[in-house]
Write a protein that holds these residues in place. Structure first.
Motif, PDB file in Angstrom:
ATOM      1  N   ASN A   1       0.845  -1.186   0.000  1.00 42.45           N
ATOM      2  CA  ASN A   1       0.000   0.000   0.000  1.00 42.45           C
ATOM      3  C   ASN A   1       0.882   1.238   0.000  1.00 42.45           C
ATOM      4  OD1 ASN A   1      -2.923  -1.006   0.517  1.00 42.45           O
ATOM      5  ND2 ASN A   1      -1.706  -2.110   2.029  1.00 42.45           N
ATOM      6  N   LEU A   2       0.460   2.260  -0.726  1.00 44.32           N
ATOM      7  CA  LEU A   2       1.159   3.533  -0.739  1.00 44.32           C
ATOM      8  C   LEU A   2       0.262   4.567  -0.075  1.00 44.32           C
ATOM      9  CD1 LEU A   2       3.044   5.176  -3.705  1.00 44.32           C
ATOM     10  CD2 LEU A   2       1.349   6.476  -2.419  1.00 44.32           C
ATOM     11  N   ILE A   3       0.752   5.165   0.991  1.00 44.23           N
ATOM     12  CA  ILE A   3      -0.010   6.162   1.744  1.00 44.23           C
ATOM     13  C   ILE A   3       0.991   7.209   2.214  1.00 44.23           C
ATOM     14  CG2 ILE A   3      -1.620   6.590   3.632  1.00 44.23           C
ATOM     15  CD1 ILE A   3      -1.402   3.185   3.592  1.00 44.23           C
ATOM     16  N   ARG A   4       0.913   8.414   1.682  1.00 37.82           N
ATOM     17  CA  ARG A   4       1.909   9.412   2.048  1.00 37.82           C
ATOM     18  C   ARG A   4       1.404  10.818   1.748  1.00 37.82           C
ATOM     19  NH1 ARG A   4       5.931   7.730  -2.973  1.00 37.82           N
ATOM     20  NH2 ARG A   4       4.761   8.766  -4.631  1.00 37.82           N
ATOM     21  N   HIS A   5       2.073  11.797   2.380  1.00 38.09           N
ATOM     22  CA  HIS A   5       1.898  13.203   2.019  1.00 38.09           C
ATOM     23  C   HIS A   5       3.147  13.615   1.260  1.00 38.09           C
ATOM     24  CE1 HIS A   5       1.955  17.629   2.531  1.00 38.09           C
ATOM     25  NE2 HIS A   5       0.645  17.482   2.384  1.00 38.09           N
ATOM     26  N   ARG A   6       2.944  14.094   0.026  1.00 37.10           N
ATOM     27  CA  ARG A   6       4.074  14.489  -0.811  1.00 37.10           C
ATOM     28  C   ARG A   6       3.626  15.579  -1.770  1.00 37.10           C
ATOM     29  NH1 ARG A   6       7.122  10.961  -5.427  1.00 37.10           N
ATOM     30  NH2 ARG A   6       5.079  11.280  -6.392  1.00 37.10           N
ATOM     31  N   GLY A   7       4.461  16.603  -1.897  1.00 36.88           N
ATOM     32  CA  GLY A   7       4.161  17.669  -2.844  1.00 36.88           C
ATOM     33  C   GLY A   7       2.826  18.346  -2.591  1.00 36.88           C
TER      34      GLY A   7
ATOM     35  N   PRO B   1      -2.362  -5.641 -10.211  1.00 40.88           N
ATOM     36  CA  PRO B   1      -2.708  -4.430  -9.453  1.00 40.88           C
ATOM     37  C   PRO B   1      -2.168  -3.133 -10.044  1.00 40.88           C
ATOM     38  CG  PRO B   1      -0.888  -5.534  -8.396  1.00 40.88           C
ATOM     39  CD  PRO B   1      -1.325  -6.424  -9.532  1.00 40.88           C
ATOM     40  N   SER B   2      -2.261  -2.994 -11.346  1.00 45.92           N
ATOM     41  CA  SER B   2      -1.860  -1.747 -11.991  1.00 45.92           C
ATOM     42  C   SER B   2      -3.110  -0.963 -12.370  1.00 45.92           C
ATOM     43  CB  SER B   2      -1.017  -2.037 -13.240  1.00 45.92           C
ATOM     44  OG  SER B   2      -1.738  -2.838 -14.150  1.00 45.92           O
TER      45      SER B   2
ATOM     46  N   LEU C   1       4.374   0.048  -7.886  1.00 39.92           N
ATOM     47  CA  LEU C   1       4.745  -1.193  -8.578  1.00 39.92           C
ATOM     48  C   LEU C   1       6.227  -1.504  -8.406  1.00 39.92           C
ATOM     49  CD1 LEU C   1       2.743  -0.822 -11.926  1.00 39.92           C
ATOM     50  CD2 LEU C   1       2.145  -2.209  -9.936  1.00 39.92           C
ATOM     51  N   THR C   2       7.063  -0.481  -8.470  1.00 39.35           N
ATOM     52  CA  THR C   2       8.503  -0.700  -8.353  1.00 39.35           C
ATOM     53  C   THR C   2       8.888  -1.144  -6.948  1.00 39.35           C
ATOM     54  OG1 THR C   2       8.959   0.927 -10.076  1.00 39.35           O
ATOM     55  CG2 THR C   2      10.771   0.354  -8.603  1.00 39.35           C
ATOM     56  N   ALA C   3       8.396  -0.431  -5.948  1.00 43.09           N
ATOM     57  CA  ALA C   3       8.808  -0.704  -4.575  1.00 43.09           C
ATOM     58  C   ALA C   3       8.223  -1.993  -4.017  1.00 43.09           C
ATOM     59  CB  ALA C   3       8.429   0.470  -3.672  1.00 43.09           C
ATOM     60  N   THR C   4       7.091  -2.427  -4.538  1.00 45.37           N
ATOM     61  CA  THR C   4       6.472  -3.652  -4.024  1.00 45.37           C
ATOM     62  C   THR C   4       6.849  -4.892  -4.830  1.00 45.37           C
ATOM     63  OG1 THR C   4       4.461  -3.213  -5.329  1.00 45.37           O
ATOM     64  CG2 THR C   4       4.498  -2.432  -3.036  1.00 45.37           C
TER      65      THR C   4
ATOM     66  N   GLU D   1       8.664  -3.636 -13.479  1.00 45.00           N
ATOM     67  CA  GLU D   1       9.342  -4.408 -14.516  1.00 45.00           C
ATOM     68  C   GLU D   1      10.731  -4.851 -14.073  1.00 45.00           C
ATOM     69  OE1 GLU D   1       9.361  -2.237 -18.118  1.00 45.00           O
ATOM     70  OE2 GLU D   1       7.172  -2.214 -18.333  1.00 45.00           O
ATOM     71  N   ASP D   2      11.419  -4.037 -13.248  1.00 44.84           N
ATOM     72  CA  ASP D   2      12.762  -4.380 -12.798  1.00 44.84           C
ATOM     73  C   ASP D   2      12.675  -5.125 -11.474  1.00 44.84           C
ATOM     74  OD1 ASP D   2      15.385  -4.610 -12.147  1.00 44.84           O
ATOM     75  OD2 ASP D   2      15.896  -2.500 -12.480  1.00 44.84           O
ATOM     76  N   GLU D   3      12.528  -6.441 -11.534  1.00 45.38           N
ATOM     77  CA  GLU D   3      12.358  -7.252 -10.331  1.00 45.38           C
ATOM     78  C   GLU D   3      13.634  -7.297  -9.502  1.00 45.38           C
ATOM     79  OE1 GLU D   3       9.578  -9.523  -9.594  1.00 45.38           O
ATOM     80  OE2 GLU D   3       8.325  -8.588 -11.115  1.00 45.38           O
ATOM     81  N   ALA D   4      14.771  -6.841 -10.059  1.00 39.93           N
ATOM     82  CA  ALA D   4      16.025  -6.899  -9.326  1.00 39.93           C
ATOM     83  C   ALA D   4      16.130  -5.811  -8.264  1.00 39.93           C
ATOM     84  CB  ALA D   4      17.211  -6.773 -10.287  1.00 39.93           C
TER      85      ALA D   4
END
Length: 220
Positions: A89-95, A143-144, A186-189, A193-196
């Motif tokens: 889950n992404l939950i944040r205050h940004r910008g 989940p995209s 998608l990247t952080a979880t 595309e870059d699973e590495a």
């Protein structure tokens, strides 16, 4: 509609102080939404009946209904901290904005409605004049964000006073606006595309959530 995966994403302009106040304030009731019965109108399951009062759920799953009603008396911080500790889950205050990308694997629509109430209530702490869409989609899918031509389950338009479901919205523009949030999720979880990549997904979570103690697991 049965068990499936549900996703919600939005970017609601608000100050840091507004974000912190939203986290601490209990959820509003369904009357924060002008037209809750129109939730599915115009979208993928047009004609489906949203069980906002949990009558159908209580008839078949009384314990589940009781748990959902209890959740709807909590604050976003109480609801989101355990989910944050589980990841995905992404939950944040940004910008100068609340950014959210919630992924409920094999969730239930009534729980997703609780999330929609939570985000509808966020408008009260948004910048004046805000009209921010919340995209709600799901199914047995990756989940995209929805692909071009795919319809979501609903779009909730959140203002600084109320919220309402809309039966049409420029989805291409909305998906473009939400794509940077999707990319981080998608990247952080590990869905990117870059699973590495092995970077911990801490940047997905606001410090207020990371600092909140989660019963049974200590502080995340």
């Amino acid at each position: 509609m049965g068990a499936r995966s549900f996703m919600l994403a939005t970017r609601i302009p608000m100050s840091r102080d507004g974000f912190d106040e939203w986290l601490r304030t209990p959820l509003p009731g369904p009357d924060i939404i002008e037209n809750p019965s129109a939730m599915y109108t115009g979208w993928a399951v047009d004609g489906a009946h949203p069980d906002w009062d949990l009558t159908e759920t209580a008839a078949h799953y009384p314990q589940a209904a009781a748990g959902i009603r209890a959740d709807r008396t909590k604050s976003p911080l109480q609801l989101l901290a355990p989910r944050a500790a589980q990841g995905f889950n992404l939950i944040r205050h940004r910008g100068e904005a609340l950014e959210v990308y919630l992924y409920a694997y094999h969730g239930e629509e009534t729980s997703a409605q609780t999330d929609l109430l939570m985000l509808a209530g966020a408008g009260r702490f948004a910048h004046p004049g805000t009209e921010a869409p919340v995209l709600y989609w799901g199914g047995d899918i990756y989940p995209s964000l929805p692909m071009p031509g795919d319809e979501p389950l609903a779009v909730l338009l959140v203002t600084d006073t109320r919220a309402r479901f809309v039966d049409t919205y420029p989805l291409d523009a909305l998906i473009t606006d939400l794509t940077p949030i999707e990319t981080d999720f998608l990247t952080a979880t590990g869905y990117g595309e870059d699973e590495a990549l092995t970077e911990p997904p801490l940047h997905l979570l606001d410090p207020a959530l990371r600092a909140h103690p989660v019963p049974g697991s200590g502080t995340y």
